[in-house]
Design a protein around this motif. Structure first.
Motif, PDB file in Angstrom:
ATOM      1  N   LYS A 108      16.925   6.734 -16.536  1.00  0.00           N
ATOM      2  CA  LYS A 108      17.028   7.377 -15.226  1.00  0.00           C
ATOM      3  C   LYS A 108      16.837   6.411 -14.062  1.00  0.00           C
ATOM      4  N   ASN A 109      16.256   5.231 -14.320  1.00  0.00           N
ATOM      5  CA  ASN A 109      16.030   4.237 -13.274  1.00  0.00           C
ATOM      6  C   ASN A 109      15.321   4.855 -12.062  1.00  0.00           C
ATOM      7  N   PRO A 110      14.074   5.342 -12.231  1.00  0.00           N
ATOM      8  CA  PRO A 110      13.376   6.017 -11.123  1.00  0.00           C
ATOM      9  C   PRO A 110      12.983   5.028 -10.027  1.00  0.00           C
ATOM     10  N   ASP A 111      12.700   5.581  -8.855  1.00  0.00           N
ATOM     11  CA  ASP A 111      12.263   4.734  -7.742  1.00  0.00           C
ATOM     12  C   ASP A 111      10.789   4.360  -7.865  1.00  0.00           C
ATOM     13  N   ILE A 112      10.006   5.188  -8.545  1.00  0.00           N
ATOM     14  CA  ILE A 112       8.581   4.919  -8.733  1.00  0.00           C
ATOM     15  C   ILE A 112       8.095   5.651  -9.974  1.00  0.00           C
ATOM     16  N   ILE A 113       7.054   5.102 -10.617  1.00  0.00           N
ATOM     17  CA  ILE A 113       6.495   5.700 -11.834  1.00  0.00           C
ATOM     18  C   ILE A 113       5.000   5.909 -11.617  1.00  0.00           C
ATOM     19  N   VAL A 114       4.519   7.106 -11.964  1.00  0.00           N
ATOM     20  CA  VAL A 114       3.086   7.418 -11.956  1.00  0.00           C
ATOM     21  C   VAL A 114       2.681   7.667 -13.402  1.00  0.00           C
ATOM     22  N   THR A 115       1.718   6.903 -13.910  1.00  0.00           N
ATOM     23  CA  THR A 115       1.363   6.999 -15.330  1.00  0.00           C
ATOM     24  C   THR A 115      -0.139   7.059 -15.528  1.00  0.00           C
ATOM     25  N   ASP A 116      -0.538   7.811 -16.555  1.00  0.00           N
ATOM     26  CA  ASP A 116      -1.942   7.792 -16.997  1.00  0.00           C
ATOM     27  C   ASP A 116      -2.145   6.543 -17.866  1.00  0.00           C
ATOM     28  N   VAL A 117      -3.410   6.152 -18.063  1.00  0.00           N
ATOM     29  CA  VAL A 117      -3.701   4.977 -18.900  1.00  0.00           C
ATOM     30  C   VAL A 117      -3.880   5.370 -20.356  1.00  0.00           C
ATOM     31  N   LEU A 118      -4.722   6.366 -20.617  1.00  0.00           N
ATOM     32  CA  LEU A 118      -5.012   6.772 -21.993  1.00  0.00           C
ATOM     33  C   LEU A 118      -4.001   7.811 -22.439  1.00  0.00           C
ATOM     34  N   GLN A 143      10.962  -6.026 -19.179  1.00  0.00           N
ATOM     35  CA  GLN A 143      12.378  -5.715 -19.343  1.00  0.00           C
ATOM     36  C   GLN A 143      13.120  -5.948 -18.021  1.00  0.00           C
ATOM     37  N   PHE A 144      14.233  -6.612 -18.079  1.00  0.00           N
ATOM     38  CA  PHE A 144      14.984  -6.940 -16.876  1.00  0.00           C
ATOM     39  C   PHE A 144      15.477  -5.687 -16.167  1.00  0.00           C
ATOM     40  N   GLU A 145      15.888  -4.671 -16.951  1.00  0.00           N
ATOM     41  CA  GLU A 145      16.461  -3.471 -16.351  1.00  0.00           C
ATOM     42  C   GLU A 145      15.419  -2.645 -15.602  1.00  0.00           C
ATOM     43  N   THR A 146      14.117  -2.796 -15.971  1.00  0.00           N
ATOM     44  CA  THR A 146      13.087  -1.933 -15.384  1.00  0.00           C
ATOM     45  C   THR A 146      12.008  -2.713 -14.635  1.00  0.00           C
ATOM     46  N   SER A 147      12.112  -4.027 -14.554  1.00  0.00           N
ATOM     47  CA  SER A 147      11.023  -4.830 -13.975  1.00  0.00           C
ATOM     48  C   SER A 147      10.808  -4.549 -12.489  1.00  0.00           C
ATOM     49  N   HIS A 148      11.805  -3.993 -11.803  1.00  0.00           N
ATOM     50  CA  HIS A 148      11.706  -3.768 -10.353  1.00  0.00           C
ATOM     51  C   HIS A 148      11.024  -2.453  -9.999  1.00  0.00           C
ATOM     52  N   ILE A 149      10.799  -1.583 -10.994  1.00  0.00           N
ATOM     53  CA  ILE A 149      10.271  -0.237 -10.701  1.00  0.00           C
ATOM     54  C   ILE A 149       8.765  -0.325 -10.436  1.00  0.00           C
ATOM     55  N   PRO A 150       8.279   0.135  -9.283  1.00  0.00           N
ATOM     56  CA  PRO A 150       6.835   0.113  -9.008  1.00  0.00           C
ATOM     57  C   PRO A 150       6.089   1.145  -9.848  1.00  0.00           C
ATOM     58  N   VAL A 151       4.835   0.815 -10.217  1.00  0.00           N
ATOM     59  CA  VAL A 151       4.036   1.664 -11.099  1.00  0.00           C
ATOM     60  C   VAL A 151       2.690   1.953 -10.438  1.00  0.00           C
ATOM     61  N   VAL A 152       2.298   3.232 -10.469  1.00  0.00           N
ATOM     62  CA  VAL A 152       0.970   3.653 -10.020  1.00  0.00           C
ATOM     63  C   VAL A 152       0.223   4.180 -11.238  1.00  0.00           C
ATOM     64  N   MET A 153      -1.007   3.661 -11.486  1.00  0.00           N
ATOM     65  CA  MET A 153      -1.796   4.070 -12.645  1.00  0.00           C
ATOM     66  C   MET A 153      -2.862   5.083 -12.233  1.00  0.00           C
ATOM     67  N   LEU A 154      -2.979   6.148 -13.032  1.00  0.00           N
ATOM     68  CA  LEU A 154      -4.045   7.142 -12.873  1.00  0.00           C
ATOM     69  C   LEU A 154      -4.932   7.067 -14.108  1.00  0.00           C
ATOM     70  N   THR A 155      -6.251   6.965 -13.908  1.00  0.00           N
ATOM     71  CA  THR A 155      -7.118   6.873 -15.085  1.00  0.00           C
ATOM     72  C   THR A 155      -8.543   7.226 -14.726  1.00  0.00           C
ATOM     73  N   ALA A 156      -9.289   7.613 -15.758  1.00  0.00           N
ATOM     74  CA  ALA A 156     -10.726   7.854 -15.582  1.00  0.00           C
ATOM     75  C   ALA A 156     -11.509   6.560 -15.662  1.00  0.00           C
ATOM     76  N   ASN A 157     -10.881   5.480 -16.120  1.00  0.00           N
ATOM     77  CA  ASN A 157     -11.538   4.172 -16.182  1.00  0.00           C
ATOM     78  C   ASN A 157     -11.462   3.518 -14.807  1.00  0.00           C
ATOM     79  N   ASP A 158     -12.592   3.509 -14.105  1.00  0.00           N
ATOM     80  CA  ASP A 158     -12.550   3.062 -12.710  1.00  0.00           C
ATOM     81  C   ASP A 158     -13.330   1.775 -12.474  1.00  0.00           C
ATOM     82  N   THR A 159     -13.615   1.017 -13.537  1.00  0.00           N
ATOM     83  CA  THR A 159     -14.340  -0.233 -13.317  1.00  0.00           C
ATOM     84  C   THR A 159     -13.412  -1.288 -12.716  1.00  0.00           C
TER      85      THR A 159
END
Length: 814
Positions: A611-621, A637-653
């Protein structure tokens, strides 16, 4: 020939017996017997009893005895036994020295030998040897010329030595000389002696006429000295004189010393065995204790791990509480009663989050996973923000809170740990301070041990702490509840965490308290950079802060993004294994994004490629593939290296945030999170991407935006621009030529270029050509037709239309 080899001495006479043996007298080598072939060879000298080794003549009448004249008398030699009888002047000879080559035998069996005093006639048949035995007397024993009879320090003899048959000598007298003589009074000077020391020597030692022998450094033990002599006829005595000699051992080899050694060794062995058995027993006890401790520690760790995992799991439903709650609190049609109830929910949600955070901090402290991260900190703002969080509780309990902060705005400290320390101390003070009480907070700089320290004093007018409780107040899980009415339930780990955090920060915490009056906590820790090691300084890569405020118009999309049609919305991919949270996020973003959902990292990766999204929001676990691996694989991966990623997690250290950022994530948000924070973070990232596109297109020259792209994407963009500029004059330049250059499909190339630049490959080629033409006309003074030809436009009219559309001005008027 063999005989000649044997005869190496000077002969004086010889005799051939009936057995074929030659008997040879020599000038200096005594008597020799040799077979005719020279193979058998025997020799007798003074050591065997001859009076001298210079023999003159040899005669025999019966092949039984040999009569030999010498320069020292006449001797009879028994051919079978080797026995020797010696005759000299004392026996009646006219002289002891005979002459050479002067001897003969008579017809009646007599022997004639010539000497300086005339002829000596011997009748062998009348010669009868004396067979009487001669007794030897041991006359003295001397120690370095001191007689045994004159030893005064400790007498050895108890009777005359001649009558003594046994003596005992101390070890220091183990070197001595034995003197003896023969009782033969007829011819004593012609007696020969032999001796041996039984226990040291097995064979008899011939002494000749010597009447003494010496022994040195004899070992302790029992010996028997034996000595015998010949009589005047040279016949050996068969009964030697004996003297038993016992050399006593030194004191360290005496029986009592040896017994002591045995006892000592036995004691050592017994002690060693006892020590060994005790050590084995102790080792087993230690191993058992360690096993118990390890088992208890493992059980505790499992419990903590369980509670930690539960705490992590609690953060997700807590997010589902806080996020919708944030949406509801923004609503304008709420009544005051509804707002109050929602604020109560929000307050207790925060309290629950605080308890979860304490439990997670406790777990990290027990695992030594909270390293010191010191950096320049606005301590004044940090303390003020922390104090503001307790304002409502002060109001509810009518507590007078006084805060005095007298420090520079910035010092070096670990802000997270300082915040936790202050939060726990203030919470504890509020908990144990009754209504209408007072809490005093004072923060100032102090000099301790010639070092600048930050001093935090928290004083309350609460119930105080007894002396017994003072010793336990910092113990884990200990709760002092004496005299506290309606106090909220706690975990008993707050002050334990405070103490551990203070020690990690190289600080010190002091407690003074009077029951019924109040309690004072004083925390001090170093506040300058040079007081900390390089490992303790926070040198990690800083991420620019994203403003948390939502735009006042309530819309998440920018003015440019709002122009998108419903079918041209930006695409967002949500990867979350909690279906409830996934559905909530999808419902929240569907107004402004085209939403794609995945329940794990593996499915998310396939959707990202498709789908080549503009942004990805992902959990860690997540199952199958966690968020770290998902992000890392996207960036590789060359095809997906440009997509920005936001991580959501309970691990906050900090360490986990750094790990997420190192994997390539653009942002890292801890659960439970404010939905407005997530919205603002996503908008900020998309706006940054828009500025990157503008820089790529040459609209802006802010090179700093390169830091928002991966190295592979930066390299791709630079190579793409070079490819277009090198082939700009070719009017056949199109997407096929570029896809061949990069060895990738047109569909992948189209998605990659559109994601990075916002344009299709053909439009990008046209835009780069037009910008180059603009520079040629404006800066270098080329004519319009020349600029069009150089940049690959074959039709000048078409060039003019495209130029006017791109820059809003006719090229001839530039």
């Amino acid at each position: 020939p063999e005989v000649n080899k044997r005869i190496t001495f000077r002969l004086t006479d010889f005799y051939l017996d009936k057995k074929g043996f030659y008997w040879l007298t020599t000038h200096k080598d005594g008597l020799v017997r040799m077979s005719k072939d020279g193979r058998e060879f025997d020799k007798w000298t003074t050591e065997q009893g001859l009076p001298t080794n210079t023999l003159l003549r040899i005669e025999s009448i019966d092949d039984k005895y040999l009569w030999i004249s010498t320069i020292s008398g006449l001797c009879r030699f028994e051919m079978e036994t080797g026995g020797i009888l010696i005759f000299n002047h004392e026996h009646g000879l006219p002289a002891n020295e005979f002459t050479a080559r002067t001897s003969s035998t008579t017809d009646d069996g007599k022997l004639i030998f010539g000497s300086n005093a005339g002829f000596t006639i011997v009748d062998p048949h009348k010669v009868r040897p004396d067979t009487s035995e001669t007794e030897v007397i041991i006359s003295d024993i001397t120690f370095h010329n001191q007689s045994i009879k004159h030893v005064t320090d400790k007498p050895i003899l108890t009777s005359p030595l001649e009558e003594t048959r046994e003596i005992r000598l101390p070890y220091k007298r183990n070197s001595f000389t034995i003197h003896f003589f023969s009782k033969d009074k007829d011819l004593p000077k012609y007696n020969n002696y032999e001796y041996r020391l039984v226990g040291l020597e097995d064979n008899w030692i011939y002494l000749g006429e010597t009447k003494h022998t010496t022994y040195t450094n004899l070992s302790p033990g029992k010996y028997t000295f034996e000595v015998k002599s010949t009589n005047k006829s040279n016949v050996w005595s068969n009964n030697p004189t004996q003297l038993s000699i016992q050399i006593k051992p030194p004191w360290y080899l005496s029986w009592y010393a040896l017994a002591g050694y045995v006892i000592f060794v036995a004691v050592i062995i017994i002690t060693s065995m006892h020590a060994y058995t005790s050590r084995v027993k102790l080792k087993k006890e230690i191993e058992f204790s360690e096993f118990k401790v390890n088992a208890e520690h493992e059980l505790t760790e499992r419990k903590l791990a369980f509670f930690t995992n539960v705490s992590h799991d609690l953060k997700t439903p807590l997010t589902l509480i806080n996020a919708p709650l944030g949406d509801l609190l923004q609503a304008e049609d709420l009544t005051d009663e509804q707002k109050n109830k929602l604020q109560v929910i929000h307050k207790n949600s925060g309290r629950l989050y605080k308890l979860i955070s304490d439990l997670l901090d406790f777990r990290k402290l027990t695992q030594k996973q909270m390293p010191l991260l010191v950096k320049k900190t606005n301590i004044k703002q940090l303390i003020e923000n922390t104090c503001v969080a307790f304002h409502e509780e002060y109001m509810v309990k009518a507590i007078n809170f006084v805060c005095n902060i007298d420090v520079p705005e910035e010092i070096f400290a670990d802000p997270r740990k300082i915040e936790k320390i202050l939060w726990n101390l203030l919470s504890n003070a509020i908990k144990f301070t009754p209504r209408d009480g007072e809490i005093y907070l004072n923060v100032e700089l102090a000099t301790i041990a010639q070092k600048q320290h930050l001093k935090i004093l928290v004083k309350d007018t609460g119930i105080g702490i007894t002396d017994t409780n003072k010793e336990k107040i910092f113990d884990r899980f200990y709760q002092a509840r004496e005299g506290v009415e309606n106090a909220p339930e706690g975990t008993g780990i707050g002050l334990s965490i405070v103490k551990d955090l203070v020690e990690i920060h190289h600080g010190n915490i002091e407690l003074t308290s009077d029951p019924g009056i109040g309690t004072t906590f004083i925390v001090t820790f170093p506040s300058k950079k040079e007081y900390y090691s390089e490992e303790e300084l926070d040198n990690s890569t800083k991420v620019k802060e994203v403003p948390f405020a939502v735009k006042q118009d309530g819309n998440l999309l920018t003015s440019e993004e709002k122009k998108h049609t419903r079918y041209n919305l930006p695409k967002i991919l949500l990867a979350e294994d909690n279906l409830e949270l996934l559905d909530y996020l999808a419902g929240h973003f569907e107004k402004n994004f085209k939403v794609y959902k995945a329940t794990d990292g593996k499915k998310g990766f396939h959707l990202a490629k498709e789908k080549n999204p503009d942004i990805i929001v992902t959990d860690v676990l997540m199952p199958n593939m966690n968020g770290y691996d998902f992000c890392s694989k996207l960036k590789q991966q060359f095809e997906t290296s440009h997509i920005p990623v936001v991580m959501l997690t309970a691990n906050d250290t900090v360490e986990q945030q750094i790990e997420g950022l190192e994997k390539g994530a653009e942002a890292y948000i801890a659960k439970p999170f404010d939905i407005k924070l997530l919205d603002t973070t996503i908008v900020s990232i998309l706006e940054t991407r828009k500025k990157i596109r503008e820089r790529i297109m040459g609209i802006h020259d802010d090179e700093d935006h390169n830091s928002k792209l991966t190295p592979r994407d930066i390299e791709f963009i630079e190579e793409l621009k070079c490819c277009i500029e090198e082939n700009m004059g070719d009017h056949k330049l199109n997407v096929e030529l570029i896809s061949e250059h990069f060895a990738m499909s047109k569909s992948h190339l189209n998605r990659k270029i559109k994601s990075l630049t916002g344009q299709t490959p053909n439009n990008l080629i046209k835009s780069v050509r037009l910008k180059k033409a603009y520079d040629l006309i404006k800066k270098e003074g080329f004519r319009v037709s020349e600029a069009a030809h150089i940049t690959g436009f074959s039709d000048p009219n078409y060039f003019t239309i495209c130029f006017s559309k791109e820059f809003g001005i006719n090229p001839s008027k530039v």
